[in-house]
Write an enzyme that holds these catalytic residues in place. Structure first.
Site, PDB file in Angstrom:
ATOM      1  N   VAL A 161      14.085  13.545  42.179  1.00 15.27           N
ATOM      2  CA  VAL A 161      14.947  12.571  41.507  1.00 15.27           C
ATOM      3  C   VAL A 161      16.407  12.942  41.686  1.00 15.27           C
ATOM      4  O   VAL A 161      17.275  12.050  41.833  1.00 15.27           O
ATOM      5  CB  VAL A 161      14.579  12.444  40.012  1.00 15.27           C
ATOM      6  CG1 VAL A 161      14.888  13.722  39.239  1.00 15.27           C
ATOM      7  CG2 VAL A 161      15.297  11.257  39.390  1.00 15.27           C
ATOM      8  N   GLY A 168      13.299   7.305  33.767  1.00 12.32           N
ATOM      9  CA  GLY A 168      12.706   8.510  34.327  1.00 12.32           C
ATOM     10  C   GLY A 168      11.819   9.174  33.287  1.00 12.32           C
ATOM     11  O   GLY A 168      11.973   8.945  32.087  1.00 12.32           O
ATOM     12  N   GLY A 187       6.843   9.573  39.809  1.00  9.59           N
ATOM     13  CA  GLY A 187       7.533   9.439  38.536  1.00  9.59           C
ATOM     14  C   GLY A 187       8.958   9.945  38.653  1.00  9.59           C
ATOM     15  O   GLY A 187       9.572   9.884  39.726  1.00  9.59           O
ATOM     16  N   GLU A 188       9.518  10.429  37.564  1.00 10.01           N
ATOM     17  CA  GLU A 188      10.868  10.986  37.476  1.00 10.01           C
ATOM     18  C   GLU A 188      11.960   9.917  37.558  1.00 10.01           C
ATOM     19  O   GLU A 188      13.102  10.167  37.223  1.00 10.01           O
ATOM     20  CB  GLU A 188      11.133  12.024  38.575  1.00 10.01           C
ATOM     21  CG  GLU A 188      10.183  13.192  38.606  1.00 10.01           C
ATOM     22  CD  GLU A 188      10.486  14.169  39.753  1.00 10.01           C
ATOM     23  OE1 GLU A 188      11.478  13.956  40.487  1.00 10.01           O
ATOM     24  OE2 GLU A 188       9.731  15.143  39.896  1.00 10.01           O
ATOM     25  N   GLY A 189      11.641   8.725  38.056  1.00  8.10           N
ATOM     26  CA  GLY A 189      12.639   7.712  38.349  1.00  8.10           C
ATOM     27  C   GLY A 189      12.838   7.515  39.837  1.00  8.10           C
ATOM     28  O   GLY A 189      13.702   6.739  40.263  1.00  8.10           O
TER      29      GLY A 189
END
Length: 358
Positions: A97, A182, A325-327
């Site tokens: 990210v 995120g 994930g995480e953004g």
């Protein structure tokens, strides 16, 4: 804070949307040739109440981190301490990210809303580049095991939602024109699946995916864990705070608040993966018109994400089989959102360019 925020969420501005559609029809291109981006630009005009809408820059990523009591049910092979270790990695600038945010010139804010163990001190963390901001807003040290009892009390869920509302306001007040969701939390796809099943009514098997990559026996067990939690609590989808408390996570609740806070301020939010869209279902249950501020960045490989997006009526901008994930997926979609708006600002009309229409 929650009730005040919900009361501030209103519908998209129909006049601005009509103006945007008319402008799109006069631009030097075949009508409809930009596909989904044209309708996105219209929605963003409706959200802003003006045409053209503001460019979605600068963008800000908010990563909410939390741990989960359901980890005890062995729904993932990853140890729980990876959550706090990855928070340290975010803060050091070394995660995917961070790399994608640097590419997009977006800021990163990391929010500890429910990490089970204390975060490392700044002296303990290696420093790379562009160190993100850390917000310590821990509501409790991880949720309870939702197969045994409610993951959160209603007050804890409300507090986590309030954290998200506050972060949305702080980022917008600091100049962010678009927010990006995120998340970080080992085992957090399990409560995400439970939330999606609770809000949409699908069976646990349709909402549950393999998360970080689990084998077949673990996957079948994970489905049964989600099914057991839903059977224990029978969450009522018309009571979103109760659903978040029963089977949600602290990062899911905080993301719900972020979405509500942004919608109340009429600022768009670019959704990432399955964690974000499960929170989006909760936000829509609180305030259906909040969906007007949501943009689906990508289609997560998690099956529950598609179920949630269909219920929300959102079409993802990209589909790359992502499940980090995480953004990260939302950041990759950011240039498309910017391009959709830039067209309304910069493309000539047939009249102004002296181009003959069909």
């Amino acid at each position: 804070m929650l009730e005040t925020t919900i009361a501030a969420i209103g519908p998209l501005d129909e006049a601005a949307m009509s103006t945007a559609r008319q402008l799109q029809a006069r631009l030097t291109k075949p009508a409809g040739s930009l596909g989904l981006l044209e309708e996105l630009s219209v929605r963003l005009a409706g959200l802003a109440g003006t045409c053209p809408p503001p460019l979605p820059s600068p963008a800000a990523v908010a990563i909410f981190a939390g741990d989960h009591g359901v980890h005890a049910q062995q729904v993932t092979p990853w140890p729980q301490e990876v959550t706090v270790q990855m928070v340290g990695n975010f803060l050091a600038g070394g995660a995917v990210v961070n790399a994608f945010a640097r590419q997009a010139d977006a800021t990163v804010t990391v929010v500890d809303v429910g990490v089970a163990t204390p975060l490392p001190t700044p002296d303990d963390m290696p420093r790379l580049v562009d160190v993100p901001r850390l917000v310590e807003a821990n509501v409790r040290r991880g949720t309870r095991d939702m197969t045994v009892t409610a993951a959160l009390t209603r007050d804890e869920a409300r507090s986590a939602v309030a954290v998200g509302i506050r972060i949305a306001g702080e980022l917008i007040d600091s100049g962010a024109a678009l927010l990006i969701t995120g998340d970080m939390g080992i085992a957090n796809t399990t409560p995400a699946a439970a939330l999606i099943a609770a809000f949409t009514g699908v069976d646990a098997a349709e909402a549950t995916g393999r998360g970080t990559g689990i084998d077949d026996p673990t996957y079948q067990h994970k489905i049964e864990v989600v099914r057991a939690a839903l059977a224990r609590h029978t969450p009522d989808p018309t009571d979103p705070l109760g659903v978040l408390a029963a089977v949600g996570g602290l990062e899911h609740a905080a993301l719900t608040g972020l979405l509500l806070g942004a919608a109340a301020r009429r600022v768009p939010v670019l959704l990432d993966g399955v964690i974000a869209v499960s929170a989006a279902l909760a936000a829509a249950a609180f305030a259906p018109e909040a969906v007007g501020a949501m943009i689906a960045g990508h289609r997560s490989a998690e099956p529950g994400a598609t179920v949630a997006l269909q219920r929300l009526g959102l079409i993802p901008l990209i589909d790359l089989g992502l499940r980090l994930g995480e953004g990260t997926g939302a950041l990759l979609a950011l240039p498309m959102v910017t391009g959709a708006v830039r067209v309304l600002h910069e493309v000539a009309t047939f009249d102004s360019a002296g181009v003959t229409e069909k």
